[in-house]
Design a protein around this motif. Structure first.
Motif, PDB file in Angstrom:
ATOM      1  N   ASP A 463       0.813  -1.216   0.000  1.00 32.98           N
ATOM      2  CA  ASP A 463       0.000   0.000   0.000  1.00 32.98           C
ATOM      3  C   ASP A 463       0.848   1.267   0.000  1.00 32.98           C
ATOM      4  O   ASP A 463       0.334   2.348  -0.317  1.00 32.98           O
ATOM      5  CB  ASP A 463      -0.937   0.014   1.215  1.00 32.98           C
ATOM      6  CG  ASP A 463      -2.059  -1.001   1.085  1.00 32.98           C
ATOM      7  OD1 ASP A 463      -2.314  -1.439  -0.066  1.00 32.98           O
ATOM      8  OD2 ASP A 463      -2.670  -1.372   2.111  1.00 32.98           O
ATOM      9  N   THR A 464       2.115   1.175   0.369  1.00 36.21           N
ATOM     10  CA  THR A 464       2.948   2.375   0.383  1.00 36.21           C
ATOM     11  C   THR A 464       3.188   2.923  -1.024  1.00 36.21           C
ATOM     12  O   THR A 464       3.311   4.135  -1.206  1.00 36.21           O
ATOM     13  CB  THR A 464       4.303   2.091   1.061  1.00 36.21           C
ATOM     14  OG1 THR A 464       4.983   1.081   0.316  1.00 36.21           O
ATOM     15  CG2 THR A 464       4.109   1.642   2.499  1.00 36.21           C
ATOM     16  N   GLU A 469      -6.267   5.014  -3.545  1.00 37.17           N
ATOM     17  CA  GLU A 469      -6.803   5.948  -4.544  1.00 37.17           C
ATOM     18  C   GLU A 469      -6.121   5.821  -5.903  1.00 37.17           C
ATOM     19  O   GLU A 469      -6.512   6.466  -6.881  1.00 37.17           O
ATOM     20  CB  GLU A 469      -6.654   7.389  -4.042  1.00 37.17           C
ATOM     21  CG  GLU A 469      -5.218   7.865  -3.842  1.00 37.17           C
ATOM     22  CD  GLU A 469      -4.690   7.528  -2.443  1.00 37.17           C
ATOM     23  OE1 GLU A 469      -3.635   8.085  -2.073  1.00 37.17           O
ATOM     24  OE2 GLU A 469      -5.336   6.699  -1.749  1.00 37.17           O
ATOM     25  N   GLN A 470      -5.102   4.968  -6.017  1.00 33.68           N
ATOM     26  CA  GLN A 470      -4.382   4.798  -7.282  1.00 33.68           C
ATOM     27  C   GLN A 470      -5.267   4.079  -8.309  1.00 33.68           C
ATOM     28  O   GLN A 470      -6.158   3.304  -7.957  1.00 33.68           O
ATOM     29  CB  GLN A 470      -3.104   3.991  -7.038  1.00 33.68           C
ATOM     30  CG  GLN A 470      -2.265   3.727  -8.285  1.00 33.68           C
ATOM     31  CD  GLN A 470      -0.972   3.026  -7.955  1.00 33.68           C
ATOM     32  OE1 GLN A 470      -0.044   3.643  -7.439  1.00 33.68           O
ATOM     33  NE2 GLN A 470      -0.909   1.730  -8.199  1.00 33.68           N
TER      34      GLN A 470
END
Length: 507
Positions: A463-464, A469-470
């Motif tokens: 998630d980093t 929102e990607q």
């Protein structure tokens, strides 16, 4: 194809099939002038015999007609590549406008032939076939079988070819096995049922072949062709410095670098143009390339100098060093791996340097970014230097660049099939595991630094770098790698997009 020749006969056999292997980093691409062969089309060769079979003997072969007085160097560069340990190369013949030698064969109303006229044409453009003789003998039907035609081909400098007893309807197709000529119907079919003589002979002479020096456009077309080949990891243009000068030469070099830089998987090895005789001129020329200021381009090219003196016929010939150096790189790749510096290795199939530089001049060339070939007492000729033209520590060392090339090729192989998978935790885990297996393999071979894998590399795909929102059609995987020595990290960024495939970005 391989060929064995006896007086009056040539036996030809097709080689075993071999498929391209994009994971290899020892395959070279050569763009330059050759005696014959297809123009602008890549040909894969696996030995010097393959080169001679596809492109003819090198300049200076007794009896051969050489275009431009035999001024081209690519055949000798290819021989140096294979003599120094190279195993596979792609060759693109570069030429200016050229005509194909031919002769008209008028058969007449002989029954059994598909046409009354034919064009006997050379297999490729150039002056190499001018003066070639084609002897054709027709034999009428006998108790042994139907009518046949026998063809003998003799081109100066080439082994003669013989094709006996060809059935008339199949003659043109059977001659596709020839390296030298083709038979092209060029007239209407003969009238049916008309008897002919028992035998007829024709002696034809090929003429009309022309050559011209390659243009900038011809080289740029060849550059585009090599960029589409997935297998080459090394590129050389041995004749470029002879064929083009000034801005045209620089433009082709920059076109080459712009075509390979986005690929992150190949290195261009350049030769100093032979017209530059002084160290000052060489330094200025390198400065012209460096003036682009684009470390991304400069990091995928290296310059080796001076040219070499190699055996040719009964004497010696000056040949650019790139072909021999690529052979050394390929040899060390197989012996040690792509991550080892191609330096301090002996150059074979060369007996001397074309120019000797005193130590102060060697220092100037080294400071300008030129890698030298040196003559060392007791060892002969050795490659001395393994740096690109870049001054950026991240892209300065050839060993590091070739490690990146190897990793990019390996990662493409494991990540490419995942492009259309659904972006999910399972896909991320699959990608991380696949990339980690590649990096573990590199670590075990000594390509990476550190006593443990976690000190040598890091793979992040969570998630980093893939926030909620990607775009869900994209998946980003970041890789950090510590090459063995010197300790400078390499960062790669993989982007899997369902609408644009796999993209590799070097951070």
């Amino acid at each position: 194809m391989t060929s064995e020749a006896l007086p009056g006969v040539s036996l030809t056999s097709a080689p075993r099939g071999s498929e391209a292997q994009p994971l290899r980093t020892d395959v070279a691409a050569f763009l330059g002038r050759l005696r014959r062969g297809p123009i602008g089309a890549p040909v894969r060769v696996e030995s010097w015999n393959d080169v001679v079979g596809a492109f003819g003997p090198p300049p200076g072969t007794p009896g051969a007609r050489d275009p431009q007085d035999g001024a081209f160097a690519t055949p000798y560069a290819l021989r140096g590549f294979f003599e120094n340990g190279g195993r596979t190369a792609w060759v693109v013949r570069v030429s200016g406008p050229a005509g194909t030698a031919r002769a008209r064969w008028t058969v007449g109303p002989l029954g059994g032939f598909p046409a009354t006229r034919y064009q006997v044409t050379a297999t490729s453009p150039g002056t190499w076939a001018n003066g070639g003789r084609v002897a054709i003998r027709y034999q009428a039907s006998t108790v042994a079988g139907p009518p046949t035609v026998s063809v003998r081909v003799h081109v100066p400098g080439e082994p003669p070819e013989a094709f006996p007893g060809l059935p008339l309807p199949e003659a043109a197709d059977r001659l596709t096995a020839s390296r030298l000529v083709r038979l092209v119907p060029d007239g209407p079919p003969p009238p049916p049922g008309r008897p002919g003589p028992i035998s007829v002979s024709w002696d034809l002479t090929l003429a009309g072949g022309t050559d011209s020096a390659p243009t900038r456009g011809a080289y740029e077309d060849a550059v585009a062709v090599q960029a589409e080949l997935p297998e080459p990891a090394l590129v050389a243009l041995p004749d470029l410095g002879t064929d083009l000068a000034g801005g045209a030469h620089t433009d082709v070099v920059l076109a080459l670098l712009r075509s390979i830089a986005p690929l992150h998987d190949r290195l261009a090895v350049l030769d100093v143009p032979p017209r530059l005789s002084s160290v000052d001129e060489v330094v200025d020329w390198v400065g012209t390339l460096a003036a682009t200021g684009d470390g991304r381009l400069l990091g995928c090219t290296a310059v080796y100098h001076p040219a070499l003196r190699t055996p040719a016929g009964s004497g010696l010939r000056t040949v650019p060093a790139s072909g021999h150096v690529l052979g050394v790189i390929a040899r060390l790749d197989g012996e040690r791996g792509a991550h080892h510096t191609p330096a301090n290795a002996v150059v074979l199939e060369a007996v001397d340097l074309a120019a000797a530089f005193p130590e102060p001049q060697q220092v100037r060339l080294f400071d300008a970014g030129v890698d030298l070939v040196r003559c060392t007492r007791g060892r002969g000729l050795t490659v001395w230097g393994g740096r690109t033209l870049s001054t950026d520590p991240r892209t300065r060392h050839i060993a590091h660049r070739r490690l990146v090339h190897l990793l990019v090729r390996a990662v493409r192989r494991v990540a490419g099939p995942l492009v259309f998978d659904v972006n999910s935790p399972e896909l991320r885990l699959t990608l991380v595991r696949a990339v980690t297996s590649v990096l573990l393999s590199a670590f075990r071979t000594g390509a990476l630094a550190g006593a443990r894998p976690e000190q040598a590399f890091r793979v992040v795909c969570d998630d980093t770098n893939n926030p909620p929102e990607q775009d869900p059609g994209l998946l980003v995987c970041e890789i950090e790698v510590a090459p063995a020595v010197p300790m400078e990290f390499i960062r790669l960024r993989l982007v899997l997009g369902q609408d644009r495939g796999l993209e590799v970005i070097e951070a």
